[in-house]
Design a protein around this motif. Sequence first.
Motif, PDB file in Angstrom:
ATOM      1  N   ASN A  24      35.345  32.126  37.674  1.00  0.00           N
ATOM      2  CA  ASN A  24      35.754  32.472  39.042  1.00  0.00           C
ATOM      3  C   ASN A  24      37.205  32.931  39.110  1.00  0.00           C
ATOM      4  O   ASN A  24      37.552  33.785  39.942  1.00  0.00           O
ATOM      5  N   LEU A  25      38.063  32.383  38.242  1.00  0.00           N
ATOM      6  CA  LEU A  25      39.447  32.867  38.217  1.00  0.00           C
ATOM      7  C   LEU A  25      39.503  34.319  37.736  1.00  0.00           C
ATOM      8  O   LEU A  25      40.297  35.118  38.238  1.00  0.00           O
ATOM      9  N   LEU A  26      38.660  34.659  36.757  1.00  0.00           N
ATOM     10  CA  LEU A  26      38.590  36.053  36.302  1.00  0.00           C
ATOM     11  C   LEU A  26      38.089  36.963  37.423  1.00  0.00           C
ATOM     12  O   LEU A  26      38.592  38.071  37.611  1.00  0.00           O
ATOM     13  N   ARG A  27      37.091  36.487  38.180  1.00  0.00           N
ATOM     14  CA  ARG A  27      36.598  37.266  39.332  1.00  0.00           C
ATOM     15  C   ARG A  27      37.689  37.433  40.377  1.00  0.00           C
ATOM     16  O   ARG A  27      37.872  38.520  40.937  1.00  0.00           O
ATOM     17  N   LEU A  28      38.427  36.370  40.624  1.00  0.00           N
ATOM     18  CA  LEU A  28      39.493  36.428  41.634  1.00  0.00           C
ATOM     19  C   LEU A  28      40.614  37.355  41.187  1.00  0.00           C
ATOM     20  O   LEU A  28      41.218  38.047  42.020  1.00  0.00           O
TER      21      LEU A  28
END
Length: 696
Positions: A24-28
Amino acid sequence: MDMNAYLSMFIDESNDHLQSLNENLLRLESDPEELSIVQSIFRSAHTLKGMSATMGFEDLAALTHEMENVLDLVRNSKLKMDSFIFDTLFKGLDALEAMVQDIVAGGTGKADVTSIVASLQVILKSDYSASKAAQAPAATAGNAGAAPSNASGAMQLDEFQSSILQQSIESGHNVYHVQVTIRDNCLLKAVRAYMVFDLLERNGEVIKSDPSVQDIEQEKFDFSFSVFTISSLTQEELQGQISNISEIEAVVVTVLDVESLAILSNPSAANAVETSKATSETAVRAEAVREVEAGKGQTAAAAAPAVQAAPANVSRTIRVDIERLDMLMNLFSELLIDRVRLEQLSSEIKRTDLTETVEHMARVSSDLQSIVLKLRMVPVDSVFNRFPRMIRDLAKSLDKKIDLVITGADTELDRTVIDEIGDPLVHLLRNSVDHGIETVEERLAAGKPETGTIYLRAFHSGNHVFIEVEEDGRGINHERVLKTAIKNGVVTEEQAKQLTPDEVNMLIFAAGFSTADKISDISGRGVGLDVVKSKITSLGGNVTIDSAFGRGTKFSVQLPLTLSIISAMLIKLGSEKYAIPLSSIVETGIIRKEQILHVHGNKMIKFRNAIIPLVSLSRVLESPDFNENEEQETEIVVVRKGEKWAAVMVDEFIGQSEIVLKSLGTYLTNIEAISGATILGDGYVALIIDPSALIK
């Protein structure tokens, strides 16, 4: 309450949450304005914090709590994400993963995360949060070091670097200003500087250097440089260890307090002291509030199960210890051996009722076999999901722009294969990032988009799974590969002239082969793609390369679905029985003596418009009771290893059968053509032939 009973569950769920946080951090990072992703990240962090506190892993809970505070500001639109925040959160995740791994190894999950906590607390400061909520800055932790030194010799720090150092000083950590001078006759001053930075980073964190790290790496400095660093070493230890590095002329290590830091980094010393005092008081008050909140959170978590009823059908899955699945597979393997034995006895006795019962048992056991194998099947996503973060970090370290596109992550493989395939894929992906994808400047000059793309695919085909790693980069330079291969003695100049393009591609799998111009953490370390090939071969698979110079390269890995139960061709060689895996067999046939050719002392035969070697299995296995020279006709099995074929002479074909692979342990380790053994229906042991060992 004995928490050890819940430890395995805690570890499993912690790994799930950490993986979710990474994804999710990569998506963000790709879409910083999407608050729904922030909500998901916050929930995972909050759950991980509560679990850690309940299990008594206080360091894990404390670091997660600091990260949670930053995420709380973001989700409430009080803080905008930037590169510094992303890098700090990713460092925090790395530290959390290291703590969990320490717990897995039987440790307490403790780690020194003072520099990460200091960075998080700087982000939480009201002046940082207010400025980031108003605008997204261009300066980051990585490029802030580009600010030039001022005329007085002080090193100019930006607001965030200064705050990190102040927080560390107030927390009682060792903060130093280190000046290093390298001897003026040193030929590799960048290497000596790297050794100093490596020492500093192994014992703490470098906050700022002058000149910048990039300039030092490119030797754009005289013979001296200076750094601000937070270290676990004492002043004397740090001074001594740096002095012990070769060709270091002088080292000056200065212990910093708030006032000396302000003088060195900012002429407004008085303002810096006042700011630090206010920050210290704020930190004390915030810590008191956090302790109260942590206590409330644990109380609420403990009370929740008593008042909240679980909804019906919450989950239709359960966690099963992998050792139980292994035990189930072993028991089924024994059942399969007995089934084959019963089928053989039934054919000999020839009673109708017995035959019908055995046939029914065969159908049921076949269904059971399918279920057992499916239980052991794991989606390759369990391996693929760690690669997006790895590619992101590698791309940043090499200053490249790279997109990773993953397809077929739900493709399933046997757990034993999944456990082994991770490292080869890491090698292939790192090779693609370093050797394949060009820099932004090179791509633009070649008329390509500035962002390179790596495709990671998985798909089923027959009884195999294919995994492909493809990139749109440089492609393989055949001329350069041949020069390196000749130089390293992999091939001679005469052999090089006769190689096809595909054979040239495969040269990069030679042991120790590397075309890297310089040694780095990513390539050129003497550990090449030969590791990949040997591992995949040991799994019963093979790897091929398709490359076009200037357009890109594709590695294709073929793997068996399972390594536990396979289909095989049973053969006789004299009085002994052997099994050859069907996946390696091209076809079977019969040859006559006059069809055997002799080329340079080697036996060959014509097969499909090609000349392939004829292998004497009796000589390889030293079988004394079979001599193929006495036979006018000999059965052969044509086997394949990648693009190479060979014909193996055998005595007699018995037929196809499903066999259970059994390891031989330390037996017959001196015979490379044997990969294992199986128990046949008549109770005898048959050795399993490794066809790849027969093809040179």
